[in-house]
Design a protein around this motif. Structure first.
Motif, PDB file in Angstrom:
ATOM      1  N   UNK A   1       0.926  -1.170  -0.072  1.00  0.00           N
ATOM      2  CA  UNK A   1      -0.205   0.095  -0.070  1.00  0.00           C
ATOM      3  C   UNK A   1       0.897   1.028   0.169  1.00  0.00           C
ATOM      4  N   UNK A   2       1.924   1.273   0.684  1.00  0.00           N
ATOM      5  CA  UNK A   2       2.879   2.464   0.570  1.00  0.00           C
ATOM      6  C   UNK A   2       3.457   2.606  -0.522  1.00  0.00           C
ATOM      7  N   UNK A   3       3.837   1.446  -1.156  1.00  0.00           N
ATOM      8  CA  UNK A   3       4.466   1.570  -2.556  1.00  0.00           C
ATOM      9  C   UNK A   3       3.457   2.223  -3.685  1.00  0.00           C
ATOM     10  N   UNK A   4       2.365   1.766  -3.449  1.00  0.00           N
ATOM     11  CA  UNK A   4       1.149   2.337  -4.349  1.00  0.00           C
ATOM     12  C   UNK A   4       1.130   3.848  -4.078  1.00  0.00           C
ATOM     13  N   UNK A   5       0.964   4.265  -2.861  1.00  0.00           N
ATOM     14  CA  UNK A   5       0.642   5.682  -2.311  1.00  0.00           C
ATOM     15  C   UNK A   5       1.823   6.638  -3.014  1.00  0.00           C
ATOM     16  N   UNK A   6       3.141   6.122  -2.783  1.00  0.00           N
ATOM     17  CA  UNK A   6       4.576   6.486  -3.396  1.00  0.00           C
ATOM     18  C   UNK A   6       4.221   6.758  -4.868  1.00  0.00           C
ATOM     19  N   UNK A   7       3.834   5.643  -5.436  1.00  0.00           N
ATOM     20  CA  UNK A   7       3.815   5.767  -7.234  1.00  0.00           C
ATOM     21  C   UNK A   7       2.580   7.063  -7.504  1.00  0.00           C
ATOM     22  N   UNK A   8       1.571   6.743  -6.837  1.00  0.00           N
ATOM     23  CA  UNK A   8       0.648   7.667  -7.259  1.00  0.00           C
ATOM     24  C   UNK A   8       0.883   9.193  -6.928  1.00  0.00           C
ATOM     25  N   UNK A   9       1.475   9.555  -5.869  1.00  0.00           N
ATOM     26  CA  UNK A   9       2.142  10.817  -5.433  1.00  0.00           C
ATOM     27  C   UNK A   9       3.218  11.240  -6.685  1.00  0.00           C
ATOM     28  N   UNK A  10       3.786  10.411  -7.089  1.00  0.00           N
ATOM     29  CA  UNK A  10       4.917  10.546  -8.241  1.00  0.00           C
ATOM     30  C   UNK A  10       4.121  10.813  -9.482  1.00  0.00           C
ATOM     31  N   UNK A  11       2.981  10.206  -9.691  1.00  0.00           N
ATOM     32  CA  UNK A  11       2.158  10.578 -10.789  1.00  0.00           C
ATOM     33  C   UNK A  11       1.232  11.830 -10.652  1.00  0.00           C
ATOM     34  N   UNK A  12       1.246  12.647  -9.573  1.00  0.00           N
ATOM     35  CA  UNK A  12       0.618  13.686  -9.101  1.00  0.00           C
ATOM     36  C   UNK A  12      -0.728  13.374  -8.655  1.00  0.00           C
ATOM     37  N   UNK A  13      -0.831  12.648  -8.173  1.00  0.00           N
ATOM     38  CA  UNK A  13      -2.319  11.936  -7.939  1.00  0.00           C
ATOM     39  C   UNK A  13      -2.143  11.769  -6.285  1.00  0.00           C
ATOM     40  N   UNK A  14      -1.977  13.231  -5.701  1.00  0.00           N
ATOM     41  CA  UNK A  14      -1.678  13.073  -4.228  1.00  0.00           C
ATOM     42  C   UNK A  14      -2.742  12.811  -3.395  1.00  0.00           C
ATOM     43  N   UNK A  15      -4.043  13.147  -3.457  1.00  0.00           N
ATOM     44  CA  UNK A  15      -5.179  12.939  -2.828  1.00  0.00           C
ATOM     45  C   UNK A  15      -5.441  11.354  -2.794  1.00  0.00           C
ATOM     46  N   UNK A  16      -5.414  10.823  -4.042  1.00  0.00           N
ATOM     47  CA  UNK A  16      -5.355   9.177  -4.174  1.00  0.00           C
ATOM     48  C   UNK A  16      -4.425   8.640  -3.312  1.00  0.00           C
ATOM     49  N   UNK A  17      -3.261   9.154  -3.335  1.00  0.00           N
ATOM     50  CA  UNK A  17      -2.238   8.461  -2.729  1.00  0.00           C
ATOM     51  C   UNK A  17      -2.291   8.248  -1.213  1.00  0.00           C
ATOM     52  N   UNK A  18      -2.854   9.680  -0.570  1.00  0.00           N
ATOM     53  CA  UNK A  18      -3.074   9.752   0.696  1.00  0.00           C
ATOM     54  C   UNK A  18      -4.280   8.902   1.065  1.00  0.00           C
TER      55      UNK A  18
ATOM     56  N   UNK B   1       1.731  13.907   3.422  1.00  0.00           N
ATOM     57  CA  UNK B   1       1.041  15.035   4.371  1.00  0.00           C
ATOM     58  C   UNK B   1       1.928  16.127   4.179  1.00  0.00           C
ATOM     59  N   UNK B   2       3.027  15.967   4.500  1.00  0.00           N
ATOM     60  CA  UNK B   2       3.991  17.265   4.585  1.00  0.00           C
ATOM     61  C   UNK B   2       3.997  17.756   2.765  1.00  0.00           C
ATOM     62  N   UNK B   3       4.146  16.817   2.060  1.00  0.00           N
ATOM     63  CA  UNK B   3       4.097  17.369   0.641  1.00  0.00           C
ATOM     64  C   UNK B   3       3.014  17.961   0.403  1.00  0.00           C
ATOM     65  N   UNK B   4       1.963  17.546   0.866  1.00  0.00           N
ATOM     66  CA  UNK B   4       0.639  18.321   0.385  1.00  0.00           C
ATOM     67  C   UNK B   4       0.380  19.700   1.090  1.00  0.00           C
ATOM     68  N   UNK B   5       0.813  20.011   2.433  1.00  0.00           N
ATOM     69  CA  UNK B   5       0.608  21.296   2.659  1.00  0.00           C
ATOM     70  C   UNK B   5       1.749  22.001   3.316  1.00  0.00           C
ATOM     71  N   UNK B   6       2.803  21.398   3.423  1.00  0.00           N
ATOM     72  CA  UNK B   6       4.065  21.844   3.911  1.00  0.00           C
ATOM     73  C   UNK B   6       4.045  22.333   5.178  1.00  0.00           C
ATOM     74  N   UNK B   7       3.451  21.539   5.988  1.00  0.00           N
ATOM     75  CA  UNK B   7       3.313  21.807   7.419  1.00  0.00           C
ATOM     76  C   UNK B   7       4.274  21.069   8.310  1.00  0.00           C
ATOM     77  N   UNK B   8       4.969  21.722   9.041  1.00  0.00           N
ATOM     78  CA  UNK B   8       6.261  20.630   9.622  1.00  0.00           C
ATOM     79  C   UNK B   8       5.624  19.902  10.484  1.00  0.00           C
ATOM     80  N   UNK B   9       4.582  20.151  11.160  1.00  0.00           N
ATOM     81  CA  UNK B   9       4.250  19.318  12.264  1.00  0.00           C
ATOM     82  C   UNK B   9       3.891  17.671  11.776  1.00  0.00           C
TER      83      UNK B   9
END
Length: 522
Positions: free
Chosen positions: A244-261, A285-293
């Motif tokens: 699942x983590x691999x799928x999420x990372x790949x989706x993020x690399x494809x620009x599909x961040x909401x689906x990755x999350x 999540x950090x990539x999505x909003x830049x919040x250091x939290x």
């Protein structure tokens, strides 16, 4: 042992020559155990020196193969492991010697342990059982990194040659093709990695085969195909959350961040502490909003789970090249305008500081850990080095002030934070105009908030107050960059810091005092 062509060996070493001379003398004197010890040491220093292999052949002839002289008790020296591998090959058992060379490469991948003719003989690939070779290659892959460090690639290529020969001899063995693909990928042979993984998945469809294929496609930049393969892997085993983590990372690399999350959330519903997913989720999540939290939460997870099964680099990757999270900000910073102190730090204190000083670090907790050695430097010496010529005249890279302030954090650690001397000293350093010392002290406070959750509210209040003081002046950007790295800031303060960063910077006024060090990146 068969004679070795001299042209096959390139490495030499004075230390190996000395050990080789001692081994030759011991062999001539009939002291076979001593000769074996010196030969093992020579191999460790220069694994492809021809004279060492010739002398090893002589020892084997004298000692009935000499295997007993190179036992493999727990944790043997690497030279002994390699010597035994070569003796096994000379005895007609190269398939037993190869795993020993792989073990040596696992310890030091850049050393040319396998750069010997018998490893690259086509006969080895043909005779070794393909399942054994696949397991051996998989063990190697777990130790060399993905991709392998550039300095290790040439030393590891002989193992890829073994796989080529084995594939030629054994055809469509799925495990061999998949493991070979993983090794080829690590060595930059991307087309070969895709070819082997595709053949393996066709030969014997499986979850692991699809994972190997997905990784090969990712390395080749073929992200849609990688995603398809990883989805097929999930279909084979819906309970394997690492995929699942691999799928999420790949989706993020494809620009599909909401689906990755959504994929990370689905996995975390099943197991909120599954390490691969936790790391991936916080990174995305950090990539999505830049919040250091999100990064602070990841650092907390790492601290609370020191025995995770896999090594992860998500926190380091997110912090890299980001002001203060991964190193000093680019560009000039206000010069230190503080009055010189009269105290003279010891030469040992200066050496200890300069030994760890750097303009970059993986992330704030790593910077905190790196400064631990400064517990041996007295606090007054750390303060003295903030403005003393003994440090300023070294010509070392910038960052001295940062490490001196981080060093203060390791003194008086038994004191409660709010009443501690380390807090009091750092608060004293942030007063007045913003300069390099002020920034360094603020960063030390921010770093401590990363490693001690109990200090976060206090540090957030200090940083917010300092930003408010300078918000309309030319020093605002310098403090805003630090504020964005601080845990626990309220939303209005974060928004103020972010807005300050977006506004074109006002030229900074350099302090009137003497500059301690150049503030630059190396």
């Amino acid at each position: 042992m068969a004679a070795v062509p001299l042209g096959s060996f390139l490495v030499d070493s004075p230390s190996a020559r000395r050990d080789l001379a001692r081994a030759r003398a011991a062999l001539d004197a009939g002291e076979l155990t001593d000769a074996a010890g010196h030969l093992a040491t020579a191999l460790a220093h220069a694994p492809t020196l021809p004279e060492t292999h010739e002398l090893l052949s002589r020892l084997a002839a004298r000692a009935g193969g000499a295997l007993d002289l190179f036992p493999l008790e727990p944790h043997p020296p690497v030279g002994r492991i390699v010597a035994r591998a070569h003796l096994l090959a000379a005895a007609g058992r190269p398939e037993d010697g190869l795993p020993l060379l792989v073990a040596a490469s696992g310890q030091t991948p850049a050393a040319d342990w396998a750069g010997v003719p018998w490893v690259q003989e086509p006969a080895l690939g043909a005779r070794i059982e393909p399942g054994l070779l696949a397991r051996t290659v998989m063990r190697l892959c777990t130790t060399v990194g993905d991709p392998a460090p550039a300095e290790s690639v040439n030393a590891l290529r002989p193992y890829l040659a073994v796989v080529r020969h084995a594939v030629a001899a054994h055809g469509e063995h799925a495990m061999l093709l998949g493991a070979g693909s993983a090794l080829a990928r690590r060595l930059g042979e991307v087309r070969l990695a895709v070819d082997w993984a595709a053949r393996g998945s066709r030969s014997q469809p499986s979850k692991l085969g699809e994972i190997w294929l997905g990784y090969a496609y990712r390395s080749a930049g073929r992200m849609p195909e990688a995603l398809a393969a990883l989805r097929r892997a999930v279909a084979y085993d819906p309970d394997d959350l690492s995929v699942y983590a691999d799928v999420a990372a790949t989706l993020a690399d494809l620009g599909r961040l909401d689906e990755a999350l959504r994929w990370t959330e689905l996995a975390l519903e099943r197991d909120p502490a599954f390490d691969c997913v936790v790391h991936t989720a916080h990174r995305l999540r950090y990539r999505a909003d830049g919040d250091v939290a999100h990064l602070v939460a990841l650092a907390d997870f790492i601290r609370d789970h020191p025995d995770d099964a896999h090594e992860h680099t998500d926190l380091e990757e997110c912090c890299r090249n980001t002001p203060w999270l991964g190193g000093l900000p680019a560009g000039p910073s206000p010069a230190a305008g503080r009055a010189p102190v009269n105290a003279e730090p010891s030469a040992d204190a200066v050496r200890r500081l300069l030994r760890i000083a750097s303009t970059s670090w993986p992330h704030p907790p790593a910077a905190y850990d790196r400064a631990l050695g400064l517990v041996l430097v007295e606090p007054w010496e750390l303060l003295a080095m903030l403005a003393h010529p003994a440090v300023a005249e070294t010509g070392e890279p910038a960052g001295i002030e940062v490490w001196a302030c981080l060093g203060l954090l390791h003194h008086g650690t038994d004191e409660p934070w709010l009443d501690s001397s380390r807090r009091r000293l750092l608060l004293g350093l942030i007063e007045g105009d913003v300069d390099r010392v002020t920034q360094a002290a603020l960063f030390a406070l921010v770093t401590y908030a990363w490693v001690d959750p109990d200090a976060r509210d206090d540090v957030a209040a200090v940083v917010a107050g300092r930003l408010s003081e300078v918000a309309s002046g030319p020093q605002a950007r310098a403090v805003a960059e630090l504020a964005l790295a601080a845990p626990g800031l309220d939303r209005p303060t974060r928004e103020l810091a972010a807005a300050t960063i977006r506004v074109p910077a006002v030229p900074r006024q350099r302090g009137r005092g003497r500059s301690l060090l150049r503030w630059r990146r190396e």
